[in-house]
Design an enzyme around this catalytic site. Structure first.
Site, PDB file in Angstrom:
ATOM      1  N   CYS A   1       0.874  -1.174   0.000  1.00 19.99           N
ATOM      2  CA  CYS A   1       0.000   0.000   0.000  1.00 19.99           C
ATOM      3  C   CYS A   1       0.907   1.218   0.000  1.00 19.99           C
ATOM      4  O   CYS A   1       2.099   1.109   0.282  1.00 19.99           O
ATOM      5  CB  CYS A   1      -0.897   0.002   1.238  1.00 19.99           C
ATOM      6  SG  CYS A   1      -2.264   1.182   1.103  1.00 19.99           S
TER       7      CYS A   1
ATOM      8  N   CYS B   1      -0.015   4.187   1.723  1.00 15.37           N
ATOM      9  CA  CYS B   1      -0.393   5.183   2.741  1.00 15.37           C
ATOM     10  C   CYS B   1       0.681   5.492   3.788  1.00 15.37           C
ATOM     11  O   CYS B   1       0.752   6.601   4.289  1.00 15.37           O
ATOM     12  CB  CYS B   1      -1.727   4.835   3.401  1.00 15.37           C
ATOM     13  SG  CYS B   1      -1.742   3.270   4.282  1.00 15.37           S
TER      14      CYS B   1
ATOM     15  N   CYS C   1      -3.943   6.048   0.160  1.00 20.68           N
ATOM     16  CA  CYS C   1      -3.412   4.757  -0.298  1.00 20.68           C
ATOM     17  C   CYS C   1      -2.991   4.757  -1.763  1.00 20.68           C
ATOM     18  O   CYS C   1      -2.524   3.746  -2.283  1.00 20.68           O
ATOM     19  CB  CYS C   1      -4.438   3.659  -0.032  1.00 20.68           C
ATOM     20  SG  CYS C   1      -4.860   3.509   1.727  1.00 20.68           S
TER      21      CYS C   1
ATOM     22  N   LYS D   1     -12.251  -5.092   2.250  1.00 17.89           N
ATOM     23  CA  LYS D   1     -11.710  -4.204   3.275  1.00 17.89           C
ATOM     24  C   LYS D   1     -12.644  -3.017   3.441  1.00 17.89           C
ATOM     25  O   LYS D   1     -12.851  -2.239   2.504  1.00 17.89           O
ATOM     26  CB  LYS D   1     -10.309  -3.739   2.878  1.00 17.89           C
ATOM     27  CG  LYS D   1      -9.717  -2.767   3.886  1.00 17.89           C
ATOM     28  CD  LYS D   1      -8.272  -2.465   3.590  1.00 17.89           C
ATOM     29  CE  LYS D   1      -7.734  -1.428   4.557  1.00 17.89           C
ATOM     30  NZ  LYS D   1      -6.323  -1.136   4.313  1.00 17.89           N
TER      31      LYS D   1
ATOM     32  N   ARG E   1      -3.263   3.325  12.436  1.00 14.15           N
ATOM     33  CA  ARG E   1      -2.797   4.525  11.729  1.00 14.15           C
ATOM     34  C   ARG E   1      -1.811   5.308  12.570  1.00 14.15           C
ATOM     35  O   ARG E   1      -0.883   5.928  12.039  1.00 14.15           O
ATOM     36  CB  ARG E   1      -3.980   5.376  11.289  1.00 14.15           C
ATOM     37  CG  ARG E   1      -4.755   4.654  10.201  1.00 14.15           C
ATOM     38  CD  ARG E   1      -5.952   5.432   9.708  1.00 14.15           C
ATOM     39  NE  ARG E   1      -6.737   4.590   8.798  1.00 14.15           N
ATOM     40  CZ  ARG E   1      -7.943   4.888   8.377  1.00 14.15           C
ATOM     41  NH1 ARG E   1      -8.531   6.003   8.779  1.00 14.15           N
ATOM     42  NH2 ARG E   1      -8.589   4.078   7.552  1.00 14.15           N
TER      43      ARG E   1
ATOM     44  N   GLU F   1     -16.439  -7.679  -4.659  1.00 13.00           N
ATOM     45  CA  GLU F   1     -14.998  -7.400  -4.553  1.00 13.00           C
ATOM     46  C   GLU F   1     -14.203  -8.707  -4.540  1.00 13.00           C
ATOM     47  O   GLU F   1     -13.176  -8.837  -5.194  1.00 13.00           O
ATOM     48  CB  GLU F   1     -14.692  -6.636  -3.253  1.00 13.00           C
ATOM     49  CG  GLU F   1     -14.996  -5.156  -3.292  1.00 13.00           C
ATOM     50  CD  GLU F   1     -13.914  -4.354  -4.013  1.00 13.00           C
ATOM     51  OE1 GLU F   1     -12.962  -4.948  -4.550  1.00 13.00           O
ATOM     52  OE2 GLU F   1     -14.044  -3.112  -4.042  1.00 13.00           O
TER      53      GLU F   1
ATOM     54  N   LYS G   1     -11.750  -7.763   6.276  1.00 11.93           N
ATOM     55  CA  LYS G   1     -11.136  -6.898   7.278  1.00 11.93           C
ATOM     56  C   LYS G   1     -12.023  -5.704   7.566  1.00 11.93           C
ATOM     57  O   LYS G   1     -12.480  -5.080   6.604  1.00 11.93           O
ATOM     58  CB  LYS G   1      -9.789  -6.438   6.707  1.00 11.93           C
ATOM     59  CG  LYS G   1      -9.062  -5.432   7.541  1.00 11.93           C
ATOM     60  CD  LYS G   1      -7.842  -4.965   6.814  1.00 11.93           C
ATOM     61  CE  LYS G   1      -7.174  -3.897   7.648  1.00 11.93           C
ATOM     62  NZ  LYS G   1      -6.084  -3.288   6.941  1.00 11.93           N
TER      63      LYS G   1
HETATM   64  C1  PBG Z   1      -3.052   0.223   4.977  1.00 11.47           C
HETATM   65  C2  PBG Z   1      -3.593  -0.663   6.028  1.00 11.47           C
HETATM   66  C3  PBG Z   1      -4.428  -0.334   7.109  1.00 11.47           C
HETATM   67  C4  PBG Z   1      -4.524  -1.502   7.889  1.00 11.47           C
HETATM   68  C5  PBG Z   1      -3.791  -2.487   7.244  1.00 11.47           C
HETATM   69  N1  PBG Z   1      -3.249  -1.961   6.080  1.00 11.47           N
HETATM   70  C6  PBG Z   1      -5.031   0.935   7.528  1.00 11.47           C
HETATM   71  C7  PBG Z   1      -5.974   1.645   6.667  1.00 11.47           C
HETATM   72  O1  PBG Z   1      -6.466   1.153   5.649  1.00 11.47           O
HETATM   73  O2  PBG Z   1      -6.216   2.803   7.000  1.00 11.47           O
HETATM   74  C8  PBG Z   1      -5.261  -1.628   9.194  1.00 11.47           C
HETATM   75  C9  PBG Z   1      -4.779  -2.696  10.105  1.00 11.47           C
HETATM   76  C10 PBG Z   1      -5.237  -2.578  11.511  1.00 11.47           C
HETATM   77  O3  PBG Z   1      -6.044  -1.702  11.883  1.00 11.47           O
HETATM   78  O4  PBG Z   1      -4.769  -3.403  12.313  1.00 11.47           O
HETATM   79  N2  PBG Z   1      -3.848   0.517   3.927  1.00 11.47           N
END
Ligand code: PBG
Length: 323
Positions: free
Chosen positions: A119, A121, A129, A195, A205, A233, A248
């Site tokens: 990713c 981000c 992202c 997700k 974050r 998806e 997730k």
């Molecule tokens: C990155 C990402 C995130 C998580 C995993 N990969 C955060 C988001 O999408 O903001 C969250 C994992 C967690 O909360 O344990 N894109």
């Protein structure tokens, strides 16, 4: 005399009977341990996630070794880079923090399954992202090439699987295509297929320094109200070449896990995310819950819903408890 002929308690009378009829199991081999690696030289605690730390590479290898010795087969790596830019170019740096960590892990623990989060981000100054258009919106197609570059760089370092978590449309196909072209046809894609745009990512974050500087992720992550869309998806990602699909968060989305399980034949993973970890940790710290019993029950429930694989910050502790 009005007594029920069927008595379900007959099979609950002893531990032996209960063991014999148990439908779901939870073992260290089902778990994936997420690790936050950074380029600093000290361990850093993470606000909101008691017991979780950002680790220098050497310490991450040590943590992975401890978990692996207890039967945890896999880690999921998140990198915290030393610098960011508007494209997120530290993500595909062959000498980047994730790439260095993958090489260290694979050379010291060749049997460990190393999965990398793909990713942008953590790597972008704006915290989104993907890359931005002039109007601040995320440019889907321009992002695909950067994600694919990142995935190839992780594969080149030795990652067994890459896990795109960005939620751009078409990223699985883009990544599969480039991995195949570059000679990594045997590396797997674990897609964060369903997700959701969740408040339960809050502590992550902070841990990964990846909160969006403006706006939110609702333009690319799923609406928490939508289960049918989650199935679309998942179907698309499998069509594009995903080897494993992930749901997730996990606990607030057990219905989605069950529906995904019923609709596909590929392995299903579920991510017990940072906010779910925080809920249980803080409740236990406050004395409201028995941590061990509550965590084992929560993770068993994720397995019962249909997850083959459970990604959880509790992996190390659970493996100890089960050992
Ligand atoms: C990155 C990402 C995130 C998580 C995993 N990969 C955060 C988001 O999408 O903001 C969250 C994992 C967690 O909360 O344990 N894109």
């Amino acid at each position: 005399m009005g007594f029920p002929a069927t008595r379900l308690r007959r099979l609950r009378r002893s531990a032996g009977l209960r063991d014999l009829v148990r439908e779901t199991d939870l073992a260290p081999g089902h778990l994936v341990l997420p690790l936050f690696v950074h380029t600093g030289s000290a361990r850093e605690s993470v606000d909101g996630m008691p017991g979780v730390e950002r680790l220098p590479i050497g310490e991450a290898v040590a943590a992975a070794r401890r978990a692996h010795e207890l039967g945890v087969r896999a880690v999921l790596l998140f990198g915290i880079p030393p610098w960011k830019d508007d494209q997120g170019s530290a993500a595909w740096d062959d000498e980047g923090v994730v790439q260095l960590a993958v090489r260290a892990l694979k050379s010291e623990l060749p049997e460990l399954v190393v999965v990398t989060d793909v990713c942008l981000c953590q790597y972008t100054t704006h915290g989104h992202c993907g890359v931005l258009r002039a109007d601040g919106s995320v440019d889907n197609d321009a992002t695909l090439e950067l994600l694919a570059r990142t995935a190839v760089s992780h594969a080149r370092a030795g990652a067994d699987a890459v896990a795109p978590s960005d939620m751009m449309d078409g990223r699985v196909a883009a990544i599969r295509g480039v991995l195949d072209e570059e000679g990594f046809a045997e590396r797997a894609i674990v897609s964060y297929a369903a997700k959701f745009a969740s408040a339960f990512y809050g502590p992550f974050r902070a841990a990964a320094d990846s909160a969006p500087a403006f706006g939110d992720r609702r333009g690319y992550q799923l609406d928490p109200a939508n289960a049918r869309e989650a199935l679309r998806e998942v179907a698309l990602d499998i069509e594009e070449g995903a080897d494993v699909v992930m749901v997730k968060p996990a606990l607030p989305y057990l219905d989605v896990i069950a529906r995904v399980r019923a609709s596909v034949e590929v392995p299903v993973a579920a991510y017990n995310v940072s906010g779910e970890y925080a809920m249980l940790k803080y409740a236990a710290q406050a004395g409201a819950l028995d941590e061990r019993a509550a965590v084992l029950e929560a993770l068993l429930a994720i397995r019962r819903a249909g997850a083959d694989i459970v990604v959880t910050y509790f992996a190390q502790e659970v493996a100890e408890w089960l050992g």
